[in-house]
Design a protein around this motif. Structure first.
Motif: not given
Length: 124
Positions: A52-63
């Protein structure tokens, strides 16, 4: 008008790496979510990574642990570094953007813009 153009797809053997890039133009969102989705033949589209615009990152469990999402706001680019690729990662990969920075499990929740997609094929 937002335009998203992906590049960097291709064919690799299992265990290999690829880097996808998305060039964004006409992007004027102050707050946003950008992400990568993929769709394998006969399956639905799934989110794999988001930022997001705050550079928060998120990933699917599979990757998680294999893929890394990053952005260069000065250049207007969104990248996805993919390592330890497996045949199940084979899919069309799409860049996506949303003006609402809501993320869940590697997925931008309110996508309004899509790229045309780039194919990733992983052979065993």
């Amino acid at each position: 008008q937002v335009q998203l153009v992906e590049s960097g797809g291709g064919s690799v053997q299992a265990g290999g790496s690829l880097r996808l890039s998305c060039a964004a133009s006409g992007f004027t969102y102050g707050r946003y979510c950008m992400g990568w989705f993929r769709q394998a033949p006969g399956k639905g589209r799934e989110g794999v990574a988001a930022i997001d615009s705050a550079s928060y990152t998120s990933y699917a469990a599979s990757v998680k642990g294999r893929f890394t999402i990053s952005q260069d706001t000065a250049k207007g680019t969104l990248d996805l570094q993919m390592k330890s690729l497996q045949p199940e990662d084979t899919a069309m990969y799409y860049c996506a953007a949303a003006s609402i920075p809501a993320i869940r499990s590697g997925t931008c929740l309110h996508v309004s813009e899509w790229g045309q997609g780039t194919q990733v094929s992983v052979s065993s």
